[in-house]
Design a protein around this motif. Structure first.
Motif, PDB file in Angstrom:
ATOM      1  N   VAL A 128      61.232 104.855  85.399  1.00  0.00           N
ATOM      2  CA  VAL A 128      60.366 104.256  86.649  1.00  0.00           C
ATOM      3  C   VAL A 128      59.705 102.990  85.907  1.00  0.00           C
ATOM      4  O   VAL A 128      59.347 103.113  85.024  1.00  0.00           O
ATOM      5  CB  VAL A 128      58.936 105.352  86.836  1.00  0.00           C
ATOM      6  CG1 VAL A 128      58.116 104.906  87.870  1.00  0.00           C
ATOM      7  CG2 VAL A 128      59.602 106.613  87.620  1.00  0.00           C
ATOM      8  N   GLY A 129      59.638 102.029  86.814  1.00  0.00           N
ATOM      9  CA  GLY A 129      59.307 100.843  86.708  1.00  0.00           C
ATOM     10  C   GLY A 129      60.059  99.942  86.002  1.00  0.00           C
ATOM     11  O   GLY A 129      60.063  98.654  86.189  1.00  0.00           O
ATOM     12  N   ASN A 130      61.330 100.337  85.686  1.00  0.00           N
ATOM     13  CA  ASN A 130      62.410  99.464  85.216  1.00  0.00           C
ATOM     14  C   ASN A 130      63.019  98.490  86.388  1.00  0.00           C
ATOM     15  O   ASN A 130      63.275  99.033  87.694  1.00  0.00           O
ATOM     16  CB  ASN A 130      63.488 100.395  84.713  1.00  0.00           C
ATOM     17  CG  ASN A 130      63.269 100.902  83.450  1.00  0.00           C
ATOM     18  OD1 ASN A 130      63.950 101.661  83.004  1.00  0.00           O
ATOM     19  ND2 ASN A 130      62.266 100.338  82.751  1.00  0.00           N
ATOM     20  N   ARG A 131      63.348  97.206  86.119  1.00  0.00           N
ATOM     21  CA  ARG A 131      64.041  96.578  87.153  1.00  0.00           C
ATOM     22  C   ARG A 131      65.515  96.558  86.829  1.00  0.00           C
ATOM     23  O   ARG A 131      65.916  96.239  85.736  1.00  0.00           O
ATOM     24  CB  ARG A 131      63.480  94.915  86.946  1.00  0.00           C
ATOM     25  CG  ARG A 131      63.810  94.025  88.199  1.00  0.00           C
ATOM     26  CD  ARG A 131      63.097  92.620  88.067  1.00  0.00           C
ATOM     27  NE  ARG A 131      63.648  91.509  88.791  1.00  0.00           N
ATOM     28  CZ  ARG A 131      64.669  90.930  88.047  1.00  0.00           C
ATOM     29  NH1 ARG A 131      64.787  90.776  86.943  1.00  0.00           N
ATOM     30  NH2 ARG A 131      65.189  89.867  89.043  1.00  0.00           N
ATOM     31  N   VAL A 132      66.082  96.990  88.009  1.00  0.00           N
ATOM     32  CA  VAL A 132      67.532  97.257  87.570  1.00  0.00           C
ATOM     33  C   VAL A 132      68.528  96.559  88.751  1.00  0.00           C
ATOM     34  O   VAL A 132      68.007  96.144  89.665  1.00  0.00           O
ATOM     35  CB  VAL A 132      67.775  98.735  87.903  1.00  0.00           C
ATOM     36  CG1 VAL A 132      66.917  99.509  86.916  1.00  0.00           C
ATOM     37  CG2 VAL A 132      67.325  99.252  89.285  1.00  0.00           C
ATOM     38  N   GLU A 151      65.172  94.709  83.231  1.00  0.00           N
ATOM     39  CA  GLU A 151      64.044  94.531  82.674  1.00  0.00           C
ATOM     40  C   GLU A 151      63.425  95.944  82.346  1.00  0.00           C
ATOM     41  O   GLU A 151      63.039  96.662  83.147  1.00  0.00           O
ATOM     42  CB  GLU A 151      62.679  93.695  83.581  1.00  0.00           C
ATOM     43  CG  GLU A 151      61.526  93.401  83.004  1.00  0.00           C
ATOM     44  CD  GLU A 151      60.762  92.147  83.844  1.00  0.00           C
ATOM     45  OE1 GLU A 151      59.665  92.864  84.253  1.00  0.00           O
ATOM     46  OE2 GLU A 151      61.321  91.286  84.327  1.00  0.00           O
ATOM     47  N   GLU A 152      62.807  95.970  81.123  1.00  0.00           N
ATOM     48  CA  GLU A 152      62.221  97.359  80.872  1.00  0.00           C
ATOM     49  C   GLU A 152      60.694  97.641  81.305  1.00  0.00           C
ATOM     50  O   GLU A 152      60.184  96.533  81.322  1.00  0.00           O
ATOM     51  CB  GLU A 152      62.170  97.556  79.080  1.00  0.00           C
ATOM     52  CG  GLU A 152      63.513  97.766  78.633  1.00  0.00           C
ATOM     53  CD  GLU A 152      64.219  99.247  78.657  1.00  0.00           C
ATOM     54  OE1 GLU A 152      63.504 100.031  78.993  1.00  0.00           O
ATOM     55  OE2 GLU A 152      65.516  99.053  78.596  1.00  0.00           O
ATOM     56  N   SER A 153      60.354  98.783  81.588  1.00  0.00           N
ATOM     57  CA  SER A 153      59.088  98.909  82.033  1.00  0.00           C
ATOM     58  C   SER A 153      58.347  99.047  81.046  1.00  0.00           C
ATOM     59  O   SER A 153      58.548  99.444  80.035  1.00  0.00           O
ATOM     60  CB  SER A 153      58.966 100.337  82.857  1.00  0.00           C
ATOM     61  OG  SER A 153      57.854 100.890  83.026  1.00  0.00           O
ATOM     62  N   GLU A 154      56.939  98.566  81.109  1.00  0.00           N
ATOM     63  CA  GLU A 154      55.928  98.793  80.137  1.00  0.00           C
ATOM     64  C   GLU A 154      55.478 100.108  79.798  1.00  0.00           C
ATOM     65  O   GLU A 154      54.592 100.308  78.957  1.00  0.00           O
ATOM     66  CB  GLU A 154      54.778  97.724  80.312  1.00  0.00           C
ATOM     67  CG  GLU A 154      55.212  96.241  80.271  1.00  0.00           C
ATOM     68  CD  GLU A 154      54.081  95.370  80.580  1.00  0.00           C
ATOM     69  OE1 GLU A 154      52.943  95.800  80.689  1.00  0.00           O
ATOM     70  OE2 GLU A 154      54.366  94.134  80.802  1.00  0.00           O
ATOM     71  N   LEU A 155      55.693 100.924  80.872  1.00  0.00           N
ATOM     72  CA  LEU A 155      55.456 102.329  80.808  1.00  0.00           C
ATOM     73  C   LEU A 155      56.037 103.263  79.825  1.00  0.00           C
ATOM     74  O   LEU A 155      55.661 104.053  79.382  1.00  0.00           O
ATOM     75  CB  LEU A 155      55.381 103.001  82.008  1.00  0.00           C
ATOM     76  CG  LEU A 155      54.619 102.397  83.522  1.00  0.00           C
ATOM     77  CD1 LEU A 155      55.000 103.026  84.699  1.00  0.00           C
ATOM     78  CD2 LEU A 155      53.240 102.663  83.108  1.00  0.00           C
ATOM     79  N   ASP A 156      57.499 102.642  79.281  1.00  0.00           N
ATOM     80  CA  ASP A 156      58.376 103.207  78.370  1.00  0.00           C
ATOM     81  C   ASP A 156      57.649 103.488  76.968  1.00  0.00           C
ATOM     82  O   ASP A 156      56.983 102.386  76.574  1.00  0.00           O
ATOM     83  CB  ASP A 156      59.466 102.963  78.217  1.00  0.00           C
ATOM     84  CG  ASP A 156      60.136 102.687  79.608  1.00  0.00           C
ATOM     85  OD1 ASP A 156      59.949 103.676  80.435  1.00  0.00           O
ATOM     86  OD2 ASP A 156      61.092 102.005  79.739  1.00  0.00           O
ATOM     87  N   LYS A 202      63.285 100.627  94.545  1.00  0.00           N
ATOM     88  CA  LYS A 202      62.565  99.744  95.888  1.00  0.00           C
ATOM     89  C   LYS A 202      63.099  98.252  95.755  1.00  0.00           C
ATOM     90  O   LYS A 202      63.007  97.875  94.545  1.00  0.00           O
ATOM     91  CB  LYS A 202      61.118  99.739  95.793  1.00  0.00           C
ATOM     92  CG  LYS A 202      60.381  99.183  96.734  1.00  0.00           C
ATOM     93  CD  LYS A 202      58.947  99.330  96.644  1.00  0.00           C
ATOM     94  CE  LYS A 202      58.246  97.791  96.164  1.00  0.00           C
ATOM     95  NZ  LYS A 202      56.837  97.946  96.341  1.00  0.00           N
ATOM     96  N   GLY A 203      63.588  97.840  96.843  1.00  0.00           N
ATOM     97  CA  GLY A 203      64.065  96.408  96.909  1.00  0.00           C
ATOM     98  C   GLY A 203      63.230  95.656  98.074  1.00  0.00           C
ATOM     99  O   GLY A 203      62.539  96.417  98.859  1.00  0.00           O
ATOM    100  N   GLY A 238      66.412  95.724  92.230  1.00  0.00           N
ATOM    101  CA  GLY A 238      65.254  96.333  92.670  1.00  0.00           C
ATOM    102  C   GLY A 238      64.226  97.237  91.444  1.00  0.00           C
ATOM    103  O   GLY A 238      64.836  97.020  90.289  1.00  0.00           O
ATOM    104  N   VAL A 239      63.385  97.930  91.764  1.00  0.00           N
ATOM    105  CA  VAL A 239      62.730  98.495  90.728  1.00  0.00           C
ATOM    106  C   VAL A 239      62.649 100.002  90.953  1.00  0.00           C
ATOM    107  O   VAL A 239      62.500 100.415  92.113  1.00  0.00           O
ATOM    108  CB  VAL A 239      60.928  97.729  90.949  1.00  0.00           C
ATOM    109  CG1 VAL A 239      60.132  98.676  89.904  1.00  0.00           C
ATOM    110  CG2 VAL A 239      61.156  96.453  90.778  1.00  0.00           C
ATOM    111  N   VAL A 240      62.836 100.772  90.108  1.00  0.00           N
ATOM    112  CA  VAL A 240      63.042 102.423  90.155  1.00  0.00           C
ATOM    113  C   VAL A 240      61.567 102.742  90.327  1.00  0.00           C
ATOM    114  O   VAL A 240      60.307 102.411  89.765  1.00  0.00           O
ATOM    115  CB  VAL A 240      63.435 102.871  88.890  1.00  0.00           C
ATOM    116  CG1 VAL A 240      63.361 104.295  88.999  1.00  0.00           C
ATOM    117  CG2 VAL A 240      64.777 102.317  88.532  1.00  0.00           C
ATOM    118  N   THR A 241      61.305 103.509  91.469  1.00  0.00           N
ATOM    119  CA  THR A 241      59.921 104.027  91.944  1.00  0.00           C
ATOM    120  C   THR A 241      59.970 105.563  91.410  1.00  0.00           C
ATOM    121  O   THR A 241      58.864 106.134  91.375  1.00  0.00           O
ATOM    122  CB  THR A 241      59.762 103.788  93.349  1.00  0.00           C
ATOM    123  OG1 THR A 241      60.599 104.417  94.082  1.00  0.00           O
ATOM    124  CG2 THR A 241      59.906 102.385  93.613  1.00  0.00           C
TER     125      THR A 241
END
Length: 147
Positions: free
Chosen positions: A62-66, A142-147, A18-19, A5-8
């Motif tokens: 937030v935004g990381n795919r985990v 996958e790292e978030s581009e927000l980091d 979120k999945g 899922g993706v961290v919201t």
């Protein structure tokens, strides 16, 4: 059990992830009737977003795919408790009731015992799951581009 899922949202030591809950046929790659499957026709396309709170063991943002995991042994225990215990109790009810009542009444009492114990064990399993089956973020895929 594993999921992705993706961290919201980050909430201290936990994160909201979120999945997507897929339809019953989404993993059936070899099915030729995928578009006309009876399950899909009866229940419709059940893809929907789901949210789960998970312990953040890897520092996801937030935004990381985990990747998420929950304890398989506890999940198995909950499943056994929910499904096997009512069946065992139904068999015991039938054996005891058949000694005292007619076959028809014994069958009715057994069905009632099965339904009541299944509903009760399902409710108890939900309480158990909320306390003991919290998933854990085990890996950032996958790292978030927000980091």
């Amino acid at each position: 059990m594993k999921a992705i899922g993706v961290v919201t949202e980050v909430k201290g030591k936990t994160v909201l992830v979120k999945g997507t809950r897929s339809s019953a046929c989404s993993s059936c790659h070899n099915c030729e009737a995928k578009e006309s499957c009876h399950i899909e026709l009866i229940f419709g396309d059940q893809k929907q977003d789901v949210f789960v709170e998970a312990y953040n063991s890897v520092g996801a943002c937030v935004g990381n795919r985990v990747a998420l995991e929950s304890a398989t042994d506890k999940t198995l225990f909950a499943s056994v408790f929910t499904f096997i215990i009512p069946i065992i109790l139904a068999v015991v009810t039938y054996l005891v009731a058949s000694s005292y009542f007619t076959q028809e009444l014994s069958a009715i009492l057994t069905l009632i015992a099965l339904v009541i114990t299944f509903l009760a064990s399902s409710k108890l399993m939900n309480v158990f799951a909320k306390k003991h089956l919290k998933p854990v973020v085990t890996e950032i895929l996958e790292e978030s581009e927000l980091d």
